[in-house]
Design a protein around this motif. Sequence first.
Motif, mmCIF file in Angstrom:
data_model
loop_
_atom_site.group_PDB
_atom_site.id
_atom_site.type_symbol
_atom_site.label_atom_id
_atom_site.label_comp_id
_atom_site.label_asym_id
_atom_site.label_seq_id
_atom_site.Cartn_x
_atom_site.Cartn_y
_atom_site.Cartn_z
ATOM 1 N N UNK A 1 0.824 -1.181 -0.039
ATOM 2 C CA UNK A 1 0.074 -0.063 -0.174
ATOM 3 C C UNK A 1 0.733 1.332 0.247
ATOM 4 N N UNK A 2 1.982 1.231 0.748
ATOM 5 C CA UNK A 2 2.933 2.347 0.788
ATOM 6 C C UNK A 2 3.386 2.539 -0.762
ATOM 7 N N UNK A 3 3.903 1.647 -1.357
ATOM 8 C CA UNK A 3 4.440 1.529 -2.558
ATOM 9 C C UNK A 3 3.319 2.112 -3.656
ATOM 10 N N UNK A 4 2.124 1.807 -3.488
ATOM 11 C CA UNK A 4 1.052 2.142 -4.430
ATOM 12 C C UNK A 4 0.932 3.493 -4.201
ATOM 13 N N UNK A 5 0.738 4.122 -3.014
ATOM 14 C CA UNK A 5 0.613 5.573 -2.616
ATOM 15 C C UNK A 5 1.819 6.314 -3.202
#
Length: 101
Positions: A62-66
Motif C-alpha cells: 500500500x505504501x508503494x502504491x501511494x
Amino acid sequence: GLLRRAVLRSGRRGQEQRQSVVMGGDHGEWHTPKQASQEDMAAAKLPVANRDSCAALLIPLNKCRYDAFFSPFACGHERHEYEKCQYMEYLKRVEMMKDRS
C-alpha cells in the motif's frame, strides 16, 4: 487469468506430496511472513478485513502504491508477494477442510 494448479509428486514410502505451482513455475518452499503488530496495522490504516497473516506484506504494498500514485504498472514485486501469500493461505485452508472431512 493466472495459471494455478497443484502437482502431485511421489515422496518417501510411496506417499504423495502436494506442491503448489503458481503461474507455471516452482517457487520453492513457502514460509509465512512475520506477523504485523496491531499497532503497525492501525498506523497503516488497514481495514479489519485485511488484517490477516499477510498484512505484513500488504503494508509495504500500500505504501508503494501511494508513492507511485496508484500506477497499475508499479509495485509489481510487492503485489506478487502479497497475492502469493494470499493464495498459499487459501491452500492451507483447503487442506484443513480436507482433513476435517
